[in-house]
Write a protein that holds these residues in place. Structure first.
Motif, PDB file in Angstrom:
ATOM      1  N   HIS A 119       0.814  -1.221   0.000  1.00 27.99           N
ATOM      2  CA  HIS A 119       0.000   0.000   0.000  1.00 27.99           C
ATOM      3  C   HIS A 119       0.853   1.280   0.000  1.00 27.99           C
ATOM      4  O   HIS A 119       0.550   2.247  -0.713  1.00 27.99           O
ATOM      5  N   HIS A 123       1.363   4.493  -2.601  1.00 25.84           N
ATOM      6  CA  HIS A 123       1.294   5.943  -2.351  1.00 25.84           C
ATOM      7  C   HIS A 123       2.492   6.658  -2.988  1.00 25.84           C
ATOM      8  O   HIS A 123       2.347   7.728  -3.585  1.00 25.84           O
ATOM      9  N   SER A 144      -0.507   9.376   6.585  1.00 25.41           N
ATOM     10  CA  SER A 144      -1.875   8.890   6.364  1.00 25.41           C
ATOM     11  C   SER A 144      -2.520   8.555   7.696  1.00 25.41           C
ATOM     12  O   SER A 144      -1.997   8.894   8.761  1.00 25.41           O
ATOM     13  N   ASP A 312      -6.550   7.449  -0.398  1.00 23.29           N
ATOM     14  CA  ASP A 312      -6.492   6.107  -0.979  1.00 23.29           C
ATOM     15  C   ASP A 312      -7.226   6.036  -2.316  1.00 23.29           C
ATOM     16  O   ASP A 312      -8.349   6.530  -2.453  1.00 23.29           O
TER      17      ASP A 312
HETATM   18 ZN    ZN Z   1      -3.315   5.092   2.346  1.00 24.66          ZN
END
Ligand code: ZN
Ligand code: KG4
Length: 353
Positions: A119, A123, A144, A312
């Motif tokens: 993840h 980003h 985040s 996201d």
């Molecule tokens: Zn995120």
């Protein structure tokens, strides 16, 4: 990470690690053909935070519609894709499993290569997609709801962790402060909006880890200081709009200052002159403004993806996946999800084919 390796052509990305179900198609790792994000704000708003069980159930309800919409917007059928990329971690287990299971089923049905994406690597990939002139080496600030970390990004290597939060993530602090101030969910944008009418100097909140050297962060003390300030003012019931705005603005100033201080320290220590800021909190106007001003003053370049690519989304997963697939990496249908995964590690690579 960043390198000149070939990118896979048409890649479908699927992201479901937290409370957004997202799908996107990206061509050649650069051109966004579609970008669909289905948010669960109404599902979690009554609880003031993400309820994992509700998140995964809602993902299961919407996943096929979201993927269909991404293909339709890109004017592509499944058979025209060259690969599928999916977030396999870190994140909420139930949420991750919905995306991973769906991606595996699609890959099996269409006989397409499947690749798992980290993840946070996603980003960082969003920053490179949004700014074609961003080239390694650079400093990556990931901010985040689950992460607050600084990475050194080198061409062709996994990002190297330089410092991270020792307790709460900065986005989590925004969310908790929003709850304390009765500002609803999601907290970050709400605090930031209210803060615009407040005085950032009204309360002298502690700057987290101000006196400590190094590149780590801490946010739990600041959150407690906000709680004590609300109590000192007689509780939320006794506070007017101006009080709430002042506390929000003062919190935001303290939270942002500690991000900026460590970021400048890291740029100096690593002799870097480029910075990319990614993750949901990168949408924060105060943070963007202060970093840009520091960049102009101190002579470093700041790369800030547009807010839609900060929070996201699946474009970032498709982009990171295009790079992995282009390098010939892929994962078998034994792929599983992992809730905790340091950047640079890929526990899914060991899954049976
Ligand atoms: Zn995120
Ligand atoms: O990257 P993201 O969408 O999801 C995670 O991977 O966590 O980040 C969500 C976080 C939340 O904590 C949210 O409150 C915060 O980003 N956020 C903001 C802003 N927009 C989103 N925080 C401060 N200011 C904003 N404008």
């Amino acid at each position: 990470m960043a390198d000149a390796a070939p990118m896979a052509e048409r890649v479908l990305g699927i992201e479901s690690s937290c409370d957004e179900m997202a799908a996107a198609v990206v061509r050649g790792g650069r051109e966004i053909l579609s970008n669909i994000v289905s948010s669960q704000t109404e599902v979690h708003a009554p609880y003031g935070g993400v309820v994992p069980e509700l998140a995964s159930r809602d993902h299961a309800r919407v996943v096929s519609g979201v993927v269909e919409a991404a293909l339709a917007e890109a004017h592509l059928g499944l058979e025209s894709l060259d690969g599928i990329a999916v977030t396999a971690g870190p994140g909420l287990m139930g949420s991750l499993l919905v995306g991973v299971s769906f991606a595996k089923a699609l890959a099996y049905r269409a006989a397409l290569p499947l690749v798992a994406v980290h993840h946070l690597a996603g980003h960082l990939a969003a920053a490179e997609l949004a700014d074609a002139s961003l080239a390694a080496p650079y400093l990556g600030l990931v901010v985040s709801g689950g992460h607050t970390a600084l990475y050194r990004v080198e061409a062709g290597e996994e990002p190297r962790l330089l410092g991270q939060t020792l307790d709460d993530a900065v986005g989590e602090a925004f969310d908790k402060v929003a709850k304390l101030l009765g500002l609803g969910f999601p907290g970050g944008p709400a605090v930031s909006r209210v803060a615009e009418a407040g005085d950032p100097g009204a309360v002298d909140f502690p700057r987290p880890m101000a006196k400590k050297s190094g590149l780590d962060f801490s946010y739990s003390g600041l959150k407690t200081a906000v709680l004590l300030e609300v109590q000192r003012r007689g509780g939320l019931e006794a506070m007017g709009q101006k009080d709430v705005a002042d506390v929000a603005a003062s919190f935001e100033a303290a939270a942002v200052e500690s991000l900026v201080v460590r970021t400048l320290r890291a740029l100096g220590a690593e002799s870097l002159d480029q910075l990319a800021v990614v993750g949901g909190v990168a949408a924060n106007r105060r943070l963007r403004g202060e970093l840009q001003a520091a960049g102009e003053r101190d002579g470093f370049r700041v790369s800030l993806p547009p807010p839609s690519l900060c929070t996201d989304n699946a474009v970032m997963i498709a982009t990171a996946g295009a790079r992995l697939l282009g390098r010939g990496e892929s994962d078998g249908l034994g792929l599983s999800a992992f809730s905790r995964v340091p950047v640079g590690e890929a526990p899914w690579r060991d899954a049976p084919a």
